[in-house]
Design a protein around this motif. Structure first.
Motif, short mmCIF file in Angstrom:
data_model
loop_
_atom_site.label_atom_id
_atom_site.label_comp_id
_atom_site.label_asym_id
_atom_site.label_seq_id
_atom_site.Cartn_x
_atom_site.Cartn_y
_atom_site.Cartn_z
N UNK A 118 40.59 -9.75 48.51
CA UNK A 118 41.32 -8.65 48.84
C UNK A 118 41.12 -7.20 48.03
N UNK A 119 40.98 -7.04 46.81
CA UNK A 119 40.80 -6.16 45.90
C UNK A 119 39.46 -5.86 46.01
N UNK A 120 38.43 -6.67 45.93
CA UNK A 120 36.95 -6.48 46.03
C UNK A 120 36.76 -5.78 47.08
N UNK A 121 37.20 -6.45 48.38
CA UNK A 121 36.70 -5.76 49.75
C UNK A 121 37.40 -4.50 50.22
N UNK A 122 38.37 -4.09 49.78
CA UNK A 122 38.90 -2.99 50.26
C UNK A 122 38.09 -1.87 50.10
N UNK A 123 38.01 -0.92 51.21
CA UNK A 123 38.91 -1.02 52.39
C UNK A 123 38.32 -1.70 53.54
N UNK A 124 37.36 -2.59 53.41
CA UNK A 124 36.70 -3.12 54.65
C UNK A 124 37.55 -4.56 54.98
N UNK B 265 39.65 -6.46 57.93
CA UNK B 265 39.80 -6.51 59.39
C UNK B 265 40.80 -5.41 60.07
N UNK B 266 42.06 -5.44 59.38
CA UNK B 266 43.02 -4.88 59.69
C UNK B 266 42.71 -3.25 59.71
N UNK B 267 41.79 -2.87 58.95
CA UNK B 267 41.28 -1.42 58.84
C UNK B 267 40.01 -0.93 59.67
N UNK B 268 39.22 -1.86 59.70
CA UNK B 268 37.76 -1.49 60.40
C UNK B 268 37.75 -1.86 61.78
N UNK B 269 38.48 -2.72 62.49
CA UNK B 269 38.23 -3.19 63.46
C UNK B 269 38.32 -2.19 64.79
N UNK B 270 38.97 -1.08 64.25
CA UNK B 270 39.18 -0.06 65.41
C UNK B 270 39.15 1.21 64.55
N UNK B 271 38.63 2.30 65.17
CA UNK B 271 38.54 3.58 64.51
C UNK B 271 39.80 4.24 64.10
N UNK B 272 40.83 3.82 64.94
CA UNK B 272 42.21 4.19 64.72
C UNK B 272 42.64 3.66 63.14
N UNK B 273 42.22 2.46 62.82
CA UNK B 273 42.55 1.81 61.70
C UNK B 273 42.15 2.36 60.28
N UNK C 57 30.30 -5.98 57.33
CA UNK C 57 30.47 -7.25 58.06
C UNK C 57 30.18 -8.33 56.88
N UNK C 58 29.62 -8.17 56.02
CA UNK C 58 29.70 -9.24 54.85
C UNK C 58 31.15 -9.69 54.25
N UNK C 59 31.76 -8.39 54.02
CA UNK C 59 33.18 -8.33 53.59
C UNK C 59 34.07 -9.35 54.57
N UNK C 60 33.92 -8.62 55.85
CA UNK C 60 34.51 -9.70 56.95
C UNK C 60 34.25 -10.87 56.88
N UNK C 61 32.92 -11.40 56.82
CA UNK C 61 32.38 -12.72 56.69
C UNK C 61 33.17 -13.43 55.63
N UNK C 62 32.87 -12.84 54.33
CA UNK C 62 33.57 -13.62 53.20
C UNK C 62 35.29 -13.88 53.45
N UNK C 63 35.88 -13.03 54.15
CA UNK C 63 37.20 -13.23 54.39
C UNK C 63 37.39 -14.53 55.22
N UNK C 64 36.54 -14.55 56.12
CA UNK C 64 36.71 -15.71 57.38
C UNK C 64 36.51 -16.90 56.51
N UNK C 65 35.38 -16.79 55.50
CA UNK C 65 35.14 -18.07 54.92
C UNK C 65 36.15 -18.23 53.97
#
Ligand code: SF4
Length: 145
Positions: A92-98, A100-108, A129-137
């Motif tokens: 969570x700390x390493x991947x900030x701000x990437x 899902x709750x922030x980058x899935x929409x421009x509004x985020x 996307x590698x950060x998003x992938x790490x969170x899924x894994x």
């Protein structure tokens, strides 16, 4: 045709070390199982002793999730004039701000209140996307109740 993500040209972000992520307001640093194992090893503790000493189970719909504790002033339990476990800090700390709750929409992204946003290093869509992938894994450690 899959619509290109709004970050298709990358996003600029460089941490200004304002430490707001780690301090000042109540919040949660959710851990994956792997995060907890890595931190326990870093601190030379048994896994169960690490969880008992530095973590809390946070109620969420249908269960509980593992989070780091925070101090009475809302600083992260590992904040001591900087992050005491920086090299082993959670995903969570390493991947900030990437997140899902922030980058899935421009509004985020637009709503993100962080001085490091839109400045400095250009992070490519692949990196984001590698950060998003790490969170899924490595999902947040959750127990059903
Ligand atoms: S683990 Fe380190 S980087 Fe993460 S919130 Fe705590 S002090 Fe900040």
């Amino acid at each position: 045709m899959k619509k290109a993500p709004f970050y298709a040209r990358g996003l600029r972000f460089s941490c200004t070390r304002c430490s707001s992520c780690c301090r000042y307001e109540a919040g949660f640093v959710f851990l994956s199982r792997k995060d907890a194992e890595v931190l326990a090893k870093e601190l030379k503790l048994e896994y169960t002793a690490f969880v008992k000493t530095f973590c809390r189970w946070v109620p969420v719909p249908g269960g509980v999730q593992l989070s780091l504790k925070e101090k009475a002033d809302f600083d992260c339990i590992f904040w001591e004039n900087g992050c005491k476990v920086y090299g082993s800090r959670p995903l969570q700390c390493r991947s900030f701000p990437f997140w899902e709750s922030i980058v899935l929409s421009e509004t985020g992204w637009k709503d993100l209140d962080c001085p490091g946003k839109d400045r400095g290093t250009l992070h490519s869509p692949d990196v984001i996307e590698s950060y998003l992938g790490q969170r899924r894994e490595e999902p947040v450690f959750r127990k059903e109740t």
